[in-house]
Write an enzyme that holds these catalytic residues in place. Structure first.
Site, mmCIF file in Angstrom:
data_model
loop_
_atom_site.group_PDB
_atom_site.id
_atom_site.type_symbol
_atom_site.label_atom_id
_atom_site.label_comp_id
_atom_site.label_asym_id
_atom_site.label_seq_id
_atom_site.Cartn_x
_atom_site.Cartn_y
_atom_site.Cartn_z
ATOM 1 N N GLN A 1 1.608 -1.121 3.150
ATOM 2 C CA GLN A 1 2.540 -1.418 2.600
ATOM 3 C C GLN A 1 3.367 -0.265 2.142
ATOM 4 O O GLN A 1 3.083 0.369 0.865
ATOM 5 C CB GLN A 1 2.382 -2.384 1.205
ATOM 6 C CG GLN A 1 3.664 -2.785 0.457
ATOM 7 C CD GLN A 1 3.462 -3.559 -0.633
ATOM 8 O OE1 GLN A 1 2.277 -4.068 -0.983
ATOM 9 N NE2 GLN A 1 4.323 -3.899 -1.309
ATOM 10 N N PHE A 2 4.180 0.382 3.203
ATOM 11 C CA PHE A 2 4.855 1.546 2.547
ATOM 12 C C PHE A 2 5.796 1.436 1.472
ATOM 13 O O PHE A 2 6.153 2.752 0.709
ATOM 14 C CB PHE A 2 5.545 1.977 3.906
ATOM 15 C CG PHE A 2 6.991 1.165 4.069
ATOM 16 C CD1 PHE A 2 8.114 1.973 3.660
ATOM 17 C CD2 PHE A 2 6.945 0.027 4.761
ATOM 18 C CE1 PHE A 2 9.459 1.301 3.789
ATOM 19 C CE2 PHE A 2 8.431 -0.622 4.874
ATOM 20 C CZ PHE A 2 9.731 -0.202 4.289
ATOM 21 N N THR A 3 6.362 0.230 0.997
ATOM 22 C CA THR A 3 7.148 0.331 -0.234
ATOM 23 C C THR A 3 6.461 0.923 -1.565
ATOM 24 O O THR A 3 6.965 1.173 -2.409
ATOM 25 C CB THR A 3 7.607 -1.209 -0.563
ATOM 26 O OG1 THR A 3 6.449 -1.958 -0.628
ATOM 27 C CG2 THR A 3 8.634 -1.639 0.890
#
Length: 145
Positions: free
Chosen positions: A78-80
Protein backbone atom coordinates in the site's frame (compact mmCIF):
# COMPACT_ATOMS: atom_id res chain seq x y z
CA UNK A 1 9.69 1.13 5.15
CA UNK A 2 6.38 1.33 6.93
CA UNK A 3 4.04 -1.39 8.08
CA UNK A 4 0.56 -0.81 9.45
CA UNK A 5 0.08 -3.91 11.57
CA UNK A 6 -3.43 -5.00 12.52
CA UNK A 7 -4.19 -7.96 14.75
CA UNK A 8 -7.06 -9.79 13.08
CA UNK A 9 -9.38 -12.69 13.69
CA UNK A 10 -9.39 -13.16 9.94
CA UNK A 11 -8.59 -11.24 6.76
CA UNK A 12 -8.66 -11.68 3.01
CA UNK A 13 -7.71 -9.76 -0.11
CA UNK A 14 -9.70 -9.86 -3.33
CA UNK A 15 -8.72 -8.75 -6.82
CA UNK A 16 -11.50 -8.58 -9.42
CA UNK A 17 -13.76 -10.66 -7.16
CA UNK A 18 -11.17 -13.43 -6.66
CA UNK A 19 -9.62 -14.12 -3.25
CA UNK A 20 -5.85 -13.89 -3.76
CA UNK A 21 -4.79 -14.13 -0.12
CA UNK A 22 -6.45 -15.03 3.18
CA UNK A 23 -5.60 -15.85 6.79
CA UNK A 24 -7.43 -16.77 9.95
CA UNK A 25 -6.13 -15.35 13.26
CA UNK A 26 -2.94 -13.38 12.79
CA UNK A 27 -1.62 -10.12 11.40
CA UNK A 28 -2.72 -8.11 8.40
CA UNK A 29 0.12 -5.76 7.47
CA UNK A 30 -0.20 -2.93 4.97
CA UNK A 31 3.33 -2.27 3.67
CA UNK A 32 4.75 0.92 2.15
CA UNK A 33 8.21 1.09 0.60
CA UNK A 34 10.06 4.41 0.64
CA UNK A 35 12.82 5.53 -1.79
CA UNK A 36 15.73 4.95 0.61
CA UNK A 37 14.59 1.45 1.62
CA UNK A 38 16.64 -1.67 0.99
CA UNK A 39 16.56 -5.36 1.82
CA UNK A 40 17.98 -4.44 5.21
CA UNK A 41 14.80 -2.52 6.11
CA UNK A 42 12.66 -5.38 4.78
CA UNK A 43 14.56 -7.86 6.96
CA UNK A 44 14.14 -5.64 10.02
CA UNK A 45 10.43 -5.18 9.37
CA UNK A 46 9.91 -8.92 8.97
CA UNK A 47 11.80 -9.66 12.18
CA UNK A 48 9.59 -7.20 14.02
CA UNK A 49 6.38 -8.57 12.46
CA UNK A 50 7.18 -12.13 13.46
CA UNK A 51 8.33 -11.25 16.97
CA UNK A 52 6.28 -8.18 17.99
CA UNK A 53 4.25 -9.13 21.05
CA UNK A 54 0.67 -8.12 20.24
CA UNK A 55 -1.24 -11.28 21.18
CA UNK A 56 -2.60 -11.85 24.66
CA UNK A 57 -1.24 -14.42 27.08
CA UNK A 58 -3.29 -16.22 29.76
CA UNK A 59 -3.29 -13.06 31.89
CA UNK A 60 -4.61 -10.91 29.05
CA UNK A 61 -1.31 -9.07 28.52
CA UNK A 62 0.25 -8.57 25.10
CA UNK A 63 3.16 -10.95 25.62
CA UNK A 64 2.87 -13.31 22.65
CA UNK A 65 4.17 -12.87 19.11
CA UNK A 66 2.88 -14.14 15.79
CA UNK A 67 5.46 -16.93 16.03
CA UNK A 68 4.23 -17.82 19.52
CA UNK A 69 0.58 -18.17 18.47
CA UNK A 70 1.29 -19.68 15.04
CA UNK A 71 -0.99 -17.14 13.37
CA UNK A 72 -1.19 -16.12 9.74
CA UNK A 73 0.62 -13.20 8.14
CA UNK A 74 -1.16 -11.37 5.32
CA UNK A 75 1.06 -8.80 3.56
CA UNK A 76 -0.56 -6.15 1.37
CA UNK A 77 1.38 -3.50 -0.53
CA UNK A 78 0.00 0.00 0.00
CA UNK A 79 2.12 2.85 -1.32
CA UNK A 80 -0.35 5.43 0.02
CA UNK A 81 1.00 4.82 3.55
CA UNK A 82 4.19 6.57 2.45
CA UNK A 83 2.30 9.71 1.40
CA UNK A 84 3.32 13.12 2.69
CA UNK A 85 0.14 14.60 4.17
CA UNK A 86 1.63 17.55 6.03
CA UNK A 87 0.61 20.26 3.56
CA UNK A 88 -2.44 21.05 1.51
CA UNK A 89 -5.55 19.02 0.84
CA UNK A 90 -4.02 16.47 -1.53
CA UNK A 91 -1.46 13.84 -0.52
CA UNK A 92 1.95 13.87 -2.16
CA UNK A 93 3.43 10.52 -3.12
CA UNK A 94 6.98 11.80 -3.70
CA UNK A 95 7.90 10.04 -0.44
CA UNK A 96 6.87 6.63 -1.82
CA UNK A 97 9.35 4.41 -3.64
CA UNK A 98 9.15 4.19 -7.44
CA UNK A 99 6.99 1.21 -8.50
CA UNK A 100 9.95 -0.95 -9.59
CA UNK A 101 11.71 -0.58 -6.23
CA UNK A 102 8.44 -1.03 -4.35
CA UNK A 103 7.67 -4.25 -6.22
CA UNK A 104 11.20 -5.59 -5.75
CA UNK A 105 11.30 -4.98 -2.00
CA UNK A 106 7.72 -6.10 -1.39
CA UNK A 107 8.44 -9.34 -3.25
CA UNK A 108 11.65 -9.79 -1.26
CA UNK A 109 9.74 -9.25 2.01
CA UNK A 110 7.10 -11.76 0.92
CA UNK A 111 9.65 -14.42 -0.07
CA UNK A 112 11.57 -13.99 3.18
CA UNK A 113 8.33 -14.23 5.15
CA UNK A 114 7.41 -17.48 3.39
CA UNK A 115 10.86 -18.88 4.16
CA UNK A 116 10.60 -18.01 7.86
CA UNK A 117 6.92 -18.53 8.71
CA UNK A 118 4.47 -21.30 7.86
CA UNK A 119 1.28 -19.30 7.20
CA UNK A 120 1.92 -16.39 4.83
CA UNK A 121 -0.39 -14.88 2.21
CA UNK A 122 -0.39 -11.64 0.25
CA UNK A 123 -2.29 -9.28 -1.93
CA UNK A 124 -1.15 -8.52 -5.47
CA UNK A 125 1.33 -5.68 -5.90
CA UNK A 126 -0.10 -2.75 -7.86
CA UNK A 127 -3.58 -4.26 -8.18
CA UNK A 128 -6.86 -2.65 -7.20
CA UNK A 129 -7.53 -4.72 -4.08
CA UNK A 130 -10.43 -5.05 -1.70
CA UNK A 131 -9.19 -5.87 1.79
CA UNK A 132 -11.61 -7.47 4.25
CA UNK A 133 -10.72 -7.91 7.90
CA UNK A 134 -12.04 -8.41 11.38
CA UNK A 135 -9.73 -6.31 13.55
CA UNK A 136 -9.21 -8.01 16.90
CA UNK A 137 -9.21 -5.58 19.83
CA UNK A 138 -8.89 -3.38 17.84
CA UNK A 139 -5.11 -3.63 17.93
CA UNK A 140 -3.27 -1.56 15.32
CA UNK A 141 0.33 -0.30 15.28
CA UNK A 142 2.32 1.74 12.78
CA UNK A 143 5.83 0.35 12.44
CA UNK A 144 8.43 2.53 10.78
CA UNK A 145 11.79 0.96 10.00
Amino acid sequence: MRGLLQRVRGARVEVAGEVVGAIDQGLLVLVAVEPEDSREQADKLLHKLLNYRVFSDEQGKMNLSLKDVGGGLLLVSQFTLAADTRNGMRPSFSTAAPPALGAELFDYLLQQAKAQHADVASGRFGADMQVHLVNDGPVTFMLQI
